[in-house]
Design an enzyme around this catalytic site. Structure first.
Site, short mmCIF file in Angstrom:
data_model
loop_
_atom_site.label_atom_id
_atom_site.label_comp_id
_atom_site.label_asym_id
_atom_site.label_seq_id
_atom_site.Cartn_x
_atom_site.Cartn_y
_atom_site.Cartn_z
N LYS B 85 -1.48 -11.87 -2.71
CA LYS B 85 -2.47 -12.91 -2.98
C LYS B 85 -3.89 -12.48 -2.57
O LYS B 85 -4.87 -12.91 -3.18
CB LYS B 85 -2.10 -14.20 -2.25
CG LYS B 85 -0.82 -14.86 -2.77
CD LYS B 85 -0.99 -15.40 -4.18
CE LYS B 85 0.24 -16.19 -4.64
NZ LYS B 85 0.16 -16.57 -6.06
N GLU B 107 -4.99 -24.40 -4.16
CA GLU B 107 -3.65 -24.96 -3.99
C GLU B 107 -2.79 -23.90 -3.32
O GLU B 107 -3.11 -22.71 -3.39
CB GLU B 107 -3.06 -25.31 -5.36
CG GLU B 107 -2.36 -24.16 -6.10
CD GLU B 107 -3.29 -23.04 -6.59
OE1 GLU B 107 -4.52 -23.26 -6.60
OE2 GLU B 107 -2.78 -21.95 -6.95
N SER B 374 6.28 -8.51 -3.53
CA SER B 374 4.99 -9.20 -3.52
C SER B 374 4.59 -9.74 -2.15
O SER B 374 3.41 -9.94 -1.89
CB SER B 374 5.01 -10.34 -4.53
OG SER B 374 6.08 -11.21 -4.28
#
Lengths: 254, 396
Positions: B85, B107, B374
């Site tokens: 991210k 969010e 990830s």
């Protein structure tokens, strides 16, 4: 010819209810009461699971309406019943997805056949309107243009393409009762009026007769949603006469 | 192809109030994209702050145990803040600064995007507010505390299903209320144009590195790249560089929850249909009237009823394949990777590991799979213990 054509011959009060809250039978009563009390146009909300343009009051109404099994088909049946009793212009407020999933052709055909005059879809901006405007036109439904306090250099383009009436959004954010409206509201309405002869109605945040009178000094109409839905939330099945009185007072004030 | 669209998917289905703001984001993004100074600033942060390039690790024990294709893990879990991210967030936070914005909102589902956003905001001196569903604040309580430590305000979202979808709803509403000083950092390749493109571009560093690293190590491209998909940002980032390399299979792993036929899943492409929601035309889990369906996954980050529009396009054209992976399979992979490689993956990433475990034995020993790992699994340890029925004392 859309029934909206003559709705703005004098200052117009436009009232909103969510279909199916608390039941479709009651929605029918509420719409008729509003029309009898002097509403020039009635907006009927098609409930959606995720109404991102709505504040808490109308969001709760959407949840209540869906929880009792309200569907797009049942709402078109309601409109047909209403059309045997009133000629008040009726406008649907819904989101893109229920219309898209129903099928644009099928949806607008059902609008035309049941007696819907216009449609407001908050998440279909000018840029995306093209995919449905031909269907709307074919079945005589005006797709209402929204203009916001942030529209700026887009106002001219939006106003020029307006049909039925222009929905001038009077506050930032979502629907809901507010004590103060956007500061540049009068200026925006003025700008719209230099571009188009289509009537301009103001909504988002209006609840009091004084606010309605204030905006109707320069606009052609005032739209009230959350304040009416609040009455429904408070009184439920017994809301009809409260709505009738509220709408009569609002109509009086403008 | 229209720049706002991937085939017929994407678009800008948002209220008029946001249109000028979103158009402004597009304009500034196009300026930044072509500005060497912007690229240099971002590269510096990615390298010296986020710790890029992330390693491409050969999972030797796993490869030996499964007895098929060679398995490499792209270690996005080793980035600062613990997931991919940060790649997107650093880019968008710099973009927000360029636009003169002083406040960012976002969010978050699992909390990884929220933590990354709060981190970038702290680094760049931006005010930060995060929207997170109530259910997720409970199953990812640790990340809520991390965001608070980083100076962000976390809003607990009580509406709807109280998960990622509702967090996006509330973040969109918050943006509509206050656009002048605020940039909404979308966390995935979703939302209105240009966000699916912006997020994909900032995540594409993953695939570029994979290509360079595997070419250096093996002298050739991988046969398959596997990634988990919720909104689909880590998958899009891993896939994008390989879109024109037709020999590379691209496989996205959707959250099948308790199974795609149970009604308790978030498998958008396996079970959903085309619709319009959250600013985009794409696939969504929904009913016959277009009401968005409540979805479920053990993984808060994949617990979303939609998918980014570029994935919808890759699915339709067949360029990428999408497979469902259940909670049970993901939890199995979570434990497996921990034991065999000493790497605890995020429960999201464990969905990709689970599919690699199925695929590898069907492939030859000369073939190569890259799994995009990830994120790391520290945040999930308590939830997995609950799932396994193990009591651990979090008060200590």
């Amino acid at each position: 010819m859309s029934r909206l054509k003559n709705a703005f011959d004098k200052k117009a009060f436009i009232g909103f209810v969510t279909a199916g809250d608390p039941s479709l039978e009651k929605t029918e009563e509420f719409v008729l009461a509003m029309a009898e009390a002097g509403a020039a146009v009635v907006e009927i909300g098609v409930p959606f699971s995720d109404p991102v343009a709505e504040g808490e009051v109308i969001e709760r109404a959407n949840i209540r309406a869906l929880s009792v099994g309200t569907t797009t088909d049942k709402i078109f049946d309601l409109v047909k019943r209403l059309r045997t009793k009133t000629e008040v212009p009726l406008v649907l407020l819904t989101y893109a997805n229920p219309v898209f999933i129903y099928g644009y052709g099928r949806f607008f055909k059902a609008c035309g056949e049941s007696g819907i005059d216009g449609i407001i879809i908050p998440d279909i901006p000018f840029e995306e309107k093209g995919e449905l405007s031909d269907y709307a036109e074919k079945y005589g439904v005006d797709v209402i243009s929204l203009i916001a306090p942030t529209s700026g250099d887009r106002i001219e383009k939006l106003a020029r393409s307006a049909k039925g009436f222009v929905y001038c959004v009077s506050s930032m954010g979502v629907t809901g009762v507010r004590s103060a409206l956007a500061e540049n509201l009068k200026e925006i309405v003025g700008k719209i009026k230099t571009v188009t002869a289509t009537p301009v109605a103001v909504g988002f945040g209006i609840s009091a007769p004084k606010q309605a009178a204030e905006v109707c000094a320069y606009a052609d109409g005032a739209i009230v949603g959350s304040a009416i839905v609040k009455i429904v939330e408070q009184y439920g099945d017994e809301a009809t006469e409260h709505i009738r009185r509220y709408v009569a007072d609002m109509c009086e004030s403008i | 192809m229209n720049s706002a669209r991937f085939g017929g998917y994407g678009g800008q289905y948002i209220p008029e109030t946001l249109m000028n703001t979103v158009l402004e984001v597009e304009k500034h993004y196009n300026l930044c994209k072509n500005d060497p100074a912007f690229a240099a600033e971002l590269d510096d942060l990615l390298k010296n702050y986020a710790g890029r390039p992330s390693m491409l690790y050969f999972a030797k024990r796993m490869t030996g145990d499964l007895g098929g294709a060679k398995i490499y893990l792209k270690r996005e879990d080793l980035n600062h803040t613990g997931s991919h991210k940060i790649n997107n967030v650093l880019g968008q936070a710099l973009l927000a600064k360029r636009m003169g914005k002083t406040r960012v909102i976002a969010e978050t589902g699992a909390g990884q995007h929220g933590v990354a956003t709060a981190t970038a905001a702290a680094l760049l001196g931006l005010e930060c507010e995060i929207f997170m569903g109530r259910e997720d604040t409970e199953r990812q309580a640790l990340n809520v505390f991390r965001m608070n430590l980083l100076g962000a305000k976390v809003h607990t979202v009580m509406s709807g299903t109280q998960t990622l979808k509702d967090a996006v709803n509330e973040a969109l509403k918050a943006w509509t209320k206050r656009v002048d000083d605020t940039h909404y950092i979308f966390g995935s390749v979703m939302g209105p144009h240009p966000f699916p493109t912006i997020v994909r571009d900032f995540q594409a560093v993953i695939g570029r590195e994979i290509k360079a690293q595997i070419t250096k190590r093996e002298g050739r491209l991988p046969d398959a790249v596997i990634a988990c998909v919720g909104g689909g940002s880590n998958a899009m980032g891993a896939f994008y560089e390989f879109l024109d390399d037709k020999s590379v299979r691209l496989i996205g792993c959707e959250a099948a929850g308790e199974g795609v036929d149970t009604g308790r899943h978030a498998a958008t492409l396996s079970k959903g249909s085309v619709g319009i929601f959250h600013g985009m035309k794409s696939y969504f889990c929904q009913d016959v009237y277009g009401q968005i369906a409540p979805v479920y996954s053990i993984s808060a980050g994949l617990d979303y009823p939609g998918i980014g529009p570029e994935h919808a396009y890759l699915f339709d054209t067949g360029r990428a394949g999408y497979v469902p992976v259940t909670d049970d399979e993901a939890v199995g992979a979570f434990q497996y990777l921990s034991r065999i490689e000493g790497i605890i993956p995020a429960i999201e990433s464990a969905h990709a590991v689970a599919y690699a475990m199925k695929l590898a034995p069907t492939m030859g020993g000369n073939e190569i799979i890259v799994v995009n790992l990830s994120g790391r699994g520290d945040k999930d340890v308590a939830a997995i213990a609950r799932y396994m029925g193990v009591k651990i004392d979090e008060q200590a």
